[in-house]
Enzyme design. Structure first.
Site, PDB file in Angstrom:
ATOM      1  N   CYS A   6       0.825  -1.209   0.000  1.00 13.54           N
ATOM      2  CA  CYS A   6       0.000   0.000   0.000  1.00 13.54           C
ATOM      3  C   CYS A   6       0.862   1.263   0.000  1.00 13.54           C
ATOM      4  O   CYS A   6       0.435   2.300  -0.513  1.00 13.54           O
ATOM      5  CB  CYS A   6      -0.942  -0.006   1.191  1.00 13.54           C
ATOM      6  SG  CYS A   6      -0.145  -0.316   2.774  1.00 13.54           S
ATOM      7  N   HIS A 112      -1.282   0.388   6.879  1.00 13.90           N
ATOM      8  CA  HIS A 112      -1.964   0.785   5.644  1.00 13.90           C
ATOM      9  C   HIS A 112      -1.735   2.261   5.368  1.00 13.90           C
ATOM     10  O   HIS A 112      -1.837   3.113   6.260  1.00 13.90           O
ATOM     11  CB  HIS A 112      -3.459   0.505   5.735  1.00 13.90           C
ATOM     12  CG  HIS A 112      -4.200   0.866   4.484  1.00 13.90           C
ATOM     13  ND1 HIS A 112      -3.908   0.306   3.257  1.00 13.90           N
ATOM     14  CD2 HIS A 112      -5.204   1.755   4.269  1.00 13.90           C
ATOM     15  CE1 HIS A 112      -4.699   0.821   2.339  1.00 13.90           C
ATOM     16  NE2 HIS A 112      -5.495   1.695   2.921  1.00 13.90           N
ATOM     17  N   ASN A 127      -7.590   5.826  -2.057  1.00 18.52           N
ATOM     18  CA  ASN A 127      -7.281   4.624  -1.287  1.00 18.52           C
ATOM     19  C   ASN A 127      -7.165   3.421  -2.222  1.00 18.52           C
ATOM     20  O   ASN A 127      -8.070   3.151  -3.014  1.00 18.52           O
ATOM     21  CB  ASN A 127      -8.385   4.384  -0.250  1.00 18.52           C
ATOM     22  CG  ASN A 127      -7.975   3.394   0.815  1.00 18.52           C
ATOM     23  OD1 ASN A 127      -7.160   2.507   0.581  1.00 18.52           O
ATOM     24  ND2 ASN A 127      -8.548   3.539   1.999  1.00 18.52           N
TER      25      ASN A 127
END
EC number: 3.4.19.12
Length: 356
Positions: A6, A112, A127
Site C-alpha cells: 500500500c 496501511h 485509497n
C-alpha cells in the site's frame, strides 16, 4: 492492490504515475537500516548493545509483507522535492491553514497507507483498497480528516510542487459528479450475499430519499454498520421463520387437543384458548416445547416401525369399544366383523323365508 504494497500505491497515486517499484523502496529501506546500524556501531561493534541490535532487531523500515515505514516514504518523496509535515503537530496547527488550501495528504493506520489529493478543483480519496477514486466535497474534507484522526490515523501534509499529470489538467476544466461510492475490493462478493436477502420497503425508501452524494466515509465504522444491517436483516428473516413455525406448532397442538377432547367433553363446554398462553411464553420455553413436540413425534414414528402390522388405534372416547367386545381390534377388523354380522343376518333371514 497487490499484496500489502500500500505504501508503493500511496506514493504512485500521489504522483499520478508508476514512479516507484517495490525494489526501489526496498533499496531505500536497506539504506536507512544501514545508516541506523552505523549509528549503533559508533558505541563500539563489540558492545553488548550493538550485538543485541544485530541479533534481535529486524528492519523497522520494511518487512516481508511489503510494508514500508514513514521514513521510507519521506525519503522517496525528497527525490521530488516534497516534504511531509505531521498534520496534527503543534507547529502545523499554529499556522491555521484550512485543509482545502493544501494539495494532498498521506494517511496511515497501522500498516496501511493511502493518499487524499486535490485534482483540478476537487478532492479525491485515492485509497488503493477502493475500486476507484472517491470524490470528497470541500465542505466534507475537514470532517473526513478529523474522523480519520479520531479513528487513530496519522495524517501528513505533503508540501511542495507535485509533478504535472493529465488528470489534474483535465479536472481543471471540468468537474466530476459521482453518483455512487466506489466499492471496496472484495465488496462485490459480500454484496452478492446481501442481495439474496429481501430488501424492505423502508430500505428502498431511504435509498430514494437519501441518494449518495459522493461524501461517504470509507472507514471501519461504516463497514461495520453495513455488516450490522445485513445481520439485522438475517435475524428478522430468522424471527419470521421462527414465528411461522411457532404458529404452525401452536395450531397443531390445538388440533390434537381438540381431537382428544371432542369425544369426552360435551358440545356446550367451551374449550380454553391456547394462543393467549403461548403469546406469554418466553422464546426459551417455546424452544423447549418445540423440541419436546418433535421428540414425541419421533417416538410415535419409532413405535409405528416396531408394530408394522397394527394401525393407529382410535383415540376418541365416543368411539371406543365396550369392554369384552374386542378392545384390541383395529378399526379395519371391527369393520370386517360388522360386515360379517350383516351377512350372517341376511343368511338367517333367507333361511327363515325358505322354511316358510
Amino acid at each position: 492492490q497487490e499484496g500489502s504494497l500500500c505504501a508503493q500505491h500511496c506514493l504512485n497515486n500521489l504522483l499520478q504515475g508508476e514512479y516507484f517499484s517495490p525494489v526501489e523502496l526496498s533499496s531505500i529501506a536497506q539504506q536507512l537500516d544501514e545508516e541506523e546500524r552505523m549509528r549503533m556501531a559508533e558505541g563500539g561493534v563489540s558492545s553488548e548493545e550493538y550485538r543485541t541490535f544485530l541479533q534481535q532487531q529486524p528492519s523497522v523500515n520494511m518487512d516481508d509483507s511489503g510494508f514500508f515505514s514513514i521514513q521510507v516514504i519521506s525519503n522517496a518523496l525528497k527525490v521530488w522535492g516534497l516534504e511531509l509535515i505531521l498534520f496534527n503537530s503543534p507547529e502545523y496547527q499554529r499556522l491555521g491553514i484550512d485543509p482545502i488550501n493544501e494539495k494532498s495528504f498521506i494517511c496511515n493506520y497501522k500498516e496501511h497507507w493511502f493518499t487524499v489529493r486535490k485534482l483540478g478543483k476537487q478532492w479525491f480519496n485515492l485509497n488503493s483498497l477502493l475500486m476507484g477514486p472517491e470524490l470528497i466535497s470541500d465542505t466534507y474534507l475537514a470532517l473526513f480528516l478529523a474522523q480519520l484522526q479520531q479513528e487513530g490515523y496519522s495524517i501528513f501534509v505533503v508540501k511542495g510542487d507535485l509533478p504535472d499529470c493529465e488528470a489534474d489538467q483535465l479536472l481543471q476544466m471540468i468537474r466530476v459528479q459521482q453518483m455512487q461510492r466506489p466499492k471496496l475490493i472484495g465488496e462485490e462478493a459480500a454484496q452478492s450475499r446481501d442481495q439474496r436477502l429481501p430488501r424492505s420497503d423502508v430500505d428502498q425508501a431511504i435509498e430514494v430519499n437519501h441518494p449518495f452524494d459522493g461524501t461517504g466515509m470509507l472507514d471501519e465504522d461504516e463497514e461495520n454498520f453495513q455488516r450490522a444491517l445485513a445481520l439485522s436483516r438475517q435475524e428478522i428473516d430468522m424471527e419470521d421463520e421462527e414465528a411461522d413455525l411457532r404458529r404452525a406448532i401452536q395450531l397443531s397442538i390445538q388440533g390434537s387437543r381438540q381431537s382428544e377432547l371432542s369425544g369426552s367433553l360435551p358440545q356446550n363446554v367451551p374449550q380454553s384458548s391456547h394462543s393467549s398462553q403461548t403469546d406469554s411464553l418466553s422464546s426459551e420455553e417455546l424452544r423447549r416445547r418445540r423440541q419436546a413436540y418433535f421428540e414425541k413425534q419421533q417416538q410415535q414414528l419409532q413405535q409405528q416401525d416396531q408394530t408394522p402390522n397394527l394401525q393407529d388405534k382410535a383415540t376418541l372416547s365416543s368411539s371406543a369399544p365396550e369392554p369384552g367386545s374386542g378392545g384390541d381390534m383395529s378399526e379395519e377388523d371391527m369393520l370386517q366383523a360388522a360386515m360379517n354380522m350383516s351377512l350372517e343376518s341376511v343368511r338367517n333371514h333367507l333361511n327363515s323365508e325358505e322354511e316358510k
